[in-house]
Design a protein around this motif. Structure first.
Motif, short mmCIF file in Angstrom:
data_model
loop_
_atom_site.label_atom_id
_atom_site.label_comp_id
_atom_site.label_asym_id
_atom_site.label_seq_id
_atom_site.Cartn_x
_atom_site.Cartn_y
_atom_site.Cartn_z
N LEU A 57 -13.45 0.89 -8.38
CA LEU A 57 -12.19 0.24 -8.76
C LEU A 57 -12.28 -0.41 -10.14
N GLY A 76 -10.00 0.72 -13.26
CA GLY A 76 -9.15 -0.27 -13.93
C GLY A 76 -9.37 -0.28 -15.43
N SER A 92 0.83 -1.20 0.00
CA SER A 92 0.00 0.00 0.00
C SER A 92 0.87 1.25 0.00
N THR A 136 -6.27 1.42 -2.88
CA THR A 136 -6.63 0.36 -3.84
C THR A 136 -6.07 -0.99 -3.40
#
Length: 118
Positions: free
Chosen positions: A103, A107, A10, A22
Motif C-alpha cells: 500500500l 500510494g 469499500s 485498500t
C-alpha cells in the motif's frame, strides 16, 4: 455500524476500479479482532459481488477491451493461485507487513505518477 461504513466506502472504491481492499482490509484489521488472513479472505468474498456490479456498468459503457482483458485474466488466475498458496503459508504479522509495504509503494506511485501527468 462501523462494518456498514467500511463496506460502503469499500464498495465505492471498488466501483471506481481502485480496489476496495485498500479500505476493507485495514478497516477490518483496525476495527475488529480479525487476523490479516481472515480480513483478506473476507475481502476476496466481498470482491465478487462488488466486482460483478461494477463489471456490468463498465461493460454497458463499453469501458472494457476484451482483447486486452483476456490475457490479463488468464495470467491473473495463475498469479492468484500462486499468491493464495503463499499467503496461507505466511504468518499473519508478516502478511500484514507485506500488505502495508504494498500500500505504501502504491500510494507513492499514485501520488508521483498523477502529479507528473498534469
Amino acid at each position: 455500524m462501523i462494518l456498514f461504513i467500511i463496506g460502503f466506502f469499500s464498495g465505492i472504491i471498488s466501483g471506481l476500479g481502485i480496489g476496495g481492499g485498500t479500505i476493507l482490509i485495514p478497516g477490518l484489521i483496525f476495527f475488529t479482532t480479525l487476523s490479516q488472513h481472515k480480513a483478506q479472505g473476507i475481502n476476496l468474498l466481498v470482491f465478487i459481488p462488488t466486482a460483478i456490479t461494477a463489471l456490468f456498468i463498465h461493460f454497458y459503457n463499453k469501458n472494457i477491451l476484451l482483447k486486452i482483458a483476456f490475457p490479463i485474466i488468464i495470467t491473473g488466475l495463475i498469479g492468484a493461485l500462486i499468491g493464495s498458496m503463499i499467503a496461507v503459508n505466511i504468518n499473519s504479522e508478516m502478511l500484514k507487513k507485506i500488505f502495508a509495504i504494498f500500500l505504501f509503494f502504491m500510494g507513492i506511485y499514485e501520488f508521483y505518477y498523477k502529479s507528473s501527468r498534469r
